[in-house]
Each structure stands twice: as C-alpha cells, then as structure tokens.
Design a protein around this motif. Structure first.
Motif, PDB file in Angstrom:
ATOM      1  N   ALA A  42      -6.302  -1.428   6.172  1.00 22.68           N
ATOM      2  CA  ALA A  42      -6.184  -2.882   6.025  1.00 22.68           C
ATOM      3  C   ALA A  42      -5.912  -3.256   4.567  1.00 22.68           C
ATOM      4  O   ALA A  42      -5.065  -4.117   4.286  1.00 22.68           O
ATOM      5  N   ALA A  43      -6.606  -2.623   3.641  1.00 22.36           N
ATOM      6  CA  ALA A  43      -6.401  -2.916   2.218  1.00 22.36           C
ATOM      7  C   ALA A  43      -4.996  -2.518   1.770  1.00 22.36           C
ATOM      8  O   ALA A  43      -4.308  -3.289   1.073  1.00 22.36           O
ATOM      9  N   VAL A  44      -4.556  -1.330   2.154  1.00 18.35           N
ATOM     10  CA  VAL A  44      -3.217  -0.870   1.775  1.00 18.35           C
ATOM     11  C   VAL A  44      -2.153  -1.742   2.436  1.00 18.35           C
ATOM     12  O   VAL A  44      -1.158  -2.110   1.800  1.00 18.35           O
ATOM     13  N   SER A  45      -2.361  -2.105   3.688  1.00 17.07           N
ATOM     14  CA  SER A  45      -1.405  -2.981   4.378  1.00 17.07           C
ATOM     15  C   SER A  45      -1.333  -4.344   3.704  1.00 17.07           C
ATOM     16  O   SER A  45      -0.250  -4.919   3.561  1.00 17.07           O
ATOM     17  N   ALA A  47      -1.932  -4.982   0.531  1.00 15.24           N
ATOM     18  CA  ALA A  47      -1.211  -4.803  -0.736  1.00 15.24           C
ATOM     19  C   ALA A  47       0.296  -4.689  -0.494  1.00 15.24           C
ATOM     20  O   ALA A  47       1.096  -5.310  -1.193  1.00 15.24           O
ATOM     21  N   PHE A  48       0.669  -3.903   0.515  1.00 16.91           N
ATOM     22  CA  PHE A  48       2.095  -3.771   0.823  1.00 16.91           C
ATOM     23  C   PHE A  48       2.671  -5.088   1.326  1.00 16.91           C
ATOM     24  O   PHE A  48       3.812  -5.425   1.021  1.00 16.91           O
ATOM     25  N   ALA A  49       1.912  -5.842   2.092  1.00 25.75           N
ATOM     26  CA  ALA A  49       2.386  -7.150   2.562  1.00 25.75           C
ATOM     27  C   ALA A  49       2.619  -8.083   1.387  1.00 25.75           C
ATOM     28  O   ALA A  49       3.622  -8.813   1.350  1.00 25.75           O
ATOM     29  N   TYR A  50       1.724  -8.056   0.417  1.00 25.43           N
ATOM     30  CA  TYR A  50       1.900  -8.903  -0.768  1.00 25.43           C
ATOM     31  C   TYR A  50       3.147  -8.494  -1.544  1.00 25.43           C
ATOM     32  O   TYR A  50       3.959  -9.338  -1.916  1.00 25.43           O
ATOM     33  N   VAL A  51       3.295  -7.186  -1.785  1.00 26.62           N
ATOM     34  CA  VAL A  51       4.463  -6.708  -2.535  1.00 26.62           C
ATOM     35  C   VAL A  51       5.740  -6.946  -1.740  1.00 26.62           C
ATOM     36  O   VAL A  51       6.792  -7.219  -2.316  1.00 26.62           O
ATOM     37  N   GLY A  52       5.656  -6.882  -0.420  1.00 29.31           N
ATOM     38  CA  GLY A  52       6.822  -7.175   0.401  1.00 29.31           C
ATOM     39  C   GLY A  52       7.208  -8.640   0.351  1.00 29.31           C
ATOM     40  O   GLY A  52       8.371  -9.004   0.502  1.00 29.31           O
ATOM     41  N   THR A  53       6.224  -9.505   0.140  1.00 32.30           N
ATOM     42  CA  THR A  53       6.469 -10.945   0.096  1.00 32.30           C
ATOM     43  C   THR A  53       6.868 -11.412  -1.303  1.00 32.30           C
ATOM     44  O   THR A  53       7.774 -12.223  -1.456  1.00 32.30           O
ATOM     45  N   VAL A  54       6.181 -10.914  -2.307  1.00 34.50           N
ATOM     46  CA  VAL A  54       6.432 -11.321  -3.697  1.00 34.50           C
ATOM     47  C   VAL A  54       7.286 -10.234  -4.345  1.00 34.50           C
ATOM     48  O   VAL A  54       6.786  -9.179  -4.721  1.00 34.50           O
ATOM     49  N   ASP A  55       8.562 -10.486  -4.471  1.00 38.31           N
ATOM     50  CA  ASP A  55       9.541  -9.506  -4.944  1.00 38.31           C
ATOM     51  C   ASP A  55       9.307  -9.122  -6.401  1.00 38.31           C
ATOM     52  O   ASP A  55       9.372  -9.963  -7.295  1.00 38.31           O
ATOM     53  N   PRO A  56       9.049  -7.846  -6.677  1.00 37.80           N
ATOM     54  CA  PRO A  56       8.860  -7.416  -8.067  1.00 37.80           C
ATOM     55  C   PRO A  56      10.162  -7.378  -8.869  1.00 37.80           C
ATOM     56  O   PRO A  56      10.120  -7.211 -10.085  1.00 37.80           O
ATOM     57  N   VAL A 104       7.708   9.326  -1.622  1.00 39.51           N
ATOM     58  CA  VAL A 104       7.155  10.513  -0.965  1.00 39.51           C
ATOM     59  C   VAL A 104       5.641  10.319  -0.783  1.00 39.51           C
ATOM     60  O   VAL A 104       5.080  10.693   0.251  1.00 39.51           O
ATOM     61  N   GLY A 105       5.006   9.697  -1.762  1.00 38.76           N
ATOM     62  CA  GLY A 105       3.574   9.423  -1.678  1.00 38.76           C
ATOM     63  C   GLY A 105       3.210   8.506  -0.523  1.00 38.76           C
ATOM     64  O   GLY A 105       2.153   8.654   0.086  1.00 38.76           O
ATOM     65  N   TYR A 106       4.087   7.557  -0.189  1.00 44.18           N
ATOM     66  CA  TYR A 106       3.811   6.664   0.944  1.00 44.18           C
ATOM     67  C   TYR A 106       3.737   7.469   2.240  1.00 44.18           C
ATOM     68  O   TYR A 106       2.857   7.251   3.073  1.00 44.18           O
ATOM     69  N   PHE A 107       4.677   8.384   2.407  1.00 46.36           N
ATOM     70  CA  PHE A 107       4.681   9.221   3.610  1.00 46.36           C
ATOM     71  C   PHE A 107       3.486  10.172   3.617  1.00 46.36           C
ATOM     72  O   PHE A 107       2.872  10.407   4.670  1.00 46.36           O
ATOM     73  N   LEU A 108       3.143  10.713   2.452  1.00 44.71           N
ATOM     74  CA  LEU A 108       1.990  11.605   2.355  1.00 44.71           C
ATOM     75  C   LEU A 108       0.703  10.845   2.686  1.00 44.71           C
ATOM     76  O   LEU A 108      -0.154  11.349   3.421  1.00 44.71           O
ATOM     77  N   PHE A 109       0.579   9.624   2.164  1.00 45.99           N
ATOM     78  CA  PHE A 109      -0.588   8.802   2.488  1.00 45.99           C
ATOM     79  C   PHE A 109      -0.675   8.571   3.995  1.00 45.99           C
ATOM     80  O   PHE A 109      -1.754   8.680   4.575  1.00 45.99           O
ATOM     81  N   ALA A 110       0.440   8.259   4.620  1.00 43.57           N
ATOM     82  CA  ALA A 110       0.446   8.000   6.067  1.00 43.57           C
ATOM     83  C   ALA A 110      -0.011   9.232   6.840  1.00 43.57           C
ATOM     84  O   ALA A 110      -0.811   9.125   7.774  1.00 43.57           O
ATOM     85  N   ALA A 111       0.461  10.397   6.438  1.00 44.45           N
ATOM     86  CA  ALA A 111       0.078  11.631   7.136  1.00 44.45           C
ATOM     87  C   ALA A 111      -1.416  11.918   6.968  1.00 44.45           C
ATOM     88  O   ALA A 111      -2.105  12.250   7.937  1.00 44.45           O
ATOM     89  N   VAL A 112      -1.924  11.782   5.749  1.00 43.35           N
ATOM     90  CA  VAL A 112      -3.347  12.037   5.505  1.00 43.35           C
ATOM     91  C   VAL A 112      -4.194  10.990   6.219  1.00 43.35           C
ATOM     92  O   VAL A 112      -5.249  11.316   6.775  1.00 43.35           O
ATOM     93  N   TRP A 113      -3.728   9.745   6.245  1.00 39.56           N
ATOM     94  CA  TRP A 113      -4.491   8.697   6.923  1.00 39.56           C
ATOM     95  C   TRP A 113      -4.584   8.978   8.422  1.00 39.56           C
ATOM     96  O   TRP A 113      -5.650   8.815   9.010  1.00 39.56           O
ATOM     97  N   VAL A 114      -3.488   9.401   9.038  1.00 38.22           N
ATOM     98  CA  VAL A 114      -3.514   9.722  10.470  1.00 38.22           C
ATOM     99  C   VAL A 114      -4.478  10.889  10.721  1.00 38.22           C
ATOM    100  O   VAL A 114      -5.276  10.851  11.660  1.00 38.22           O
ATOM    101  N   LEU A 115      -4.429  11.902   9.882  1.00 40.25           N
ATOM    102  CA  LEU A 115      -5.355  13.028  10.004  1.00 40.25           C
ATOM    103  C   LEU A 115      -6.798  12.537   9.875  1.00 40.25           C
ATOM    104  O   LEU A 115      -7.674  12.930  10.659  1.00 40.25           O
TER     105      LEU A 115
END
Length: 159
Positions: A42-45, A47-56, A104-115
């Motif tokens: 939820a926290a990571v989502s 943060a990503f939702a904020y960054v997706g909304t507010v363009d850096p 690559v870290g985003y995908f790695l985080f997703a894999a570790v989170w699922v595990l």
C-alpha cells in the motif's frame, strides 16, 4: 496469575529447539501475517501513484539530487523519479532510459514481494540470506553504473 512484568494479553514465548523464540499460534493469524506485506504494498503503491500523478519532468515538484546539484555528477539514483513516472504510466522504454537500475529494481521488488506474500500466507518467514559476495556484487554494479553514466561513452545511461 501472570507475573507483574508480563502482559496477560500477550501469549507466552516458547523456546524452539534451534534457539529461536516463537509465539503461540494465536498471534500467527493469517490476517496478522499478511498485514505487513500488504501495508508495504500500500505504501509503495501510494508513492508510485503520487509520482505517476505529479510528473517529475516538470520543474518545481521535487528537490534536485544534492550530489548532482553540488558536483554535477549523476548518482545511481538520478532519474529514478522520472523512471518511476514512466514505469507507472506504462512507458517501459523511457523508464529504462531514465534509470535502468531503478527499473530493474521495480521488477525485483515485485518478485520479492510476491515471495513474501506467499510465504506469509503459508505461515513461513521471509528469509533471504545472501552471501556477502552478492552484496559486494550489487555494490559493484551500482558503482560501475554510476561511473559509466557520467562518462561520455555512457551518456545513454544518463537520464
């Protein structure tokens, strides 16, 4: 009657044969085991939702990297917000171009989170024990990435 220093609502700790402590089965409910991985998601989502909304890519929304501002040198994290924005909006090519290591870290985080979630569901702890050589390897990759992206021939790795 519990001792004065004990909390009667907290189950007692039992010693296991391997020297670790375990609580009784009451504290190991599925909802409690899943709370932390779901909270992290939820926290990571968020943060990503904020960054997706507010363009850096638009100036003034986020602070400048201090290392870049003081020295002009790109750190391994430079371009990470732009990478996250591109990733969350579905532009994988731009995400890789902004910061390949972060992507690559985003995908790695997703894999570790699922595990982590699967192991929590089964009541097993998440233990990822990496030998020191792996940690040194990750550090070496980040160092090489940081150096190469600051050299003329590595400008493709710069954000």
């Amino acid at each position: 009657m519990p001792a004065p220093h004990e909390n009667p609502a907290t189950p007692p700790l039992r010693a296991r044969g391997n020297g670790t402590l375990a609580t009784s089965a009451r504290t190991g409910s599925k909802a409690r085991r899943l709370a932390t991985p779901i909270g992290i998601l939820a926290a990571v989502s968020g943060a990503f939702a904020y960054v997706g909304t507010v363009d850096p890519n638009e100036p003034g929304h986020y602070p400048v990297c201090p290392l870049l501002q003081l020295t002009g040198v790109l750190c391994p994290g430079c371009g990470g917000l732009r990478s996250a924005h591109a990733f969350i909006t579905g532009d994988l090519g731009t995400a890789l171009q902004a910061n390949a290591v972060a992507t690559v870290g985003y995908f790695l985080f997703a894999a570790v989170w699922v595990l982590w979630l699967v192991r929590a569901w089964r009541g097993q702890p998440l233990r990822i024990a990496l030998a020191p050589v792996w940690w040194w390897g990750v550090g070496a990759v980040l160092l090489v990435f940081a150096v190469v992206r600051n050299l003329p021939f590595g400008s493709a790795l710069a954000p």
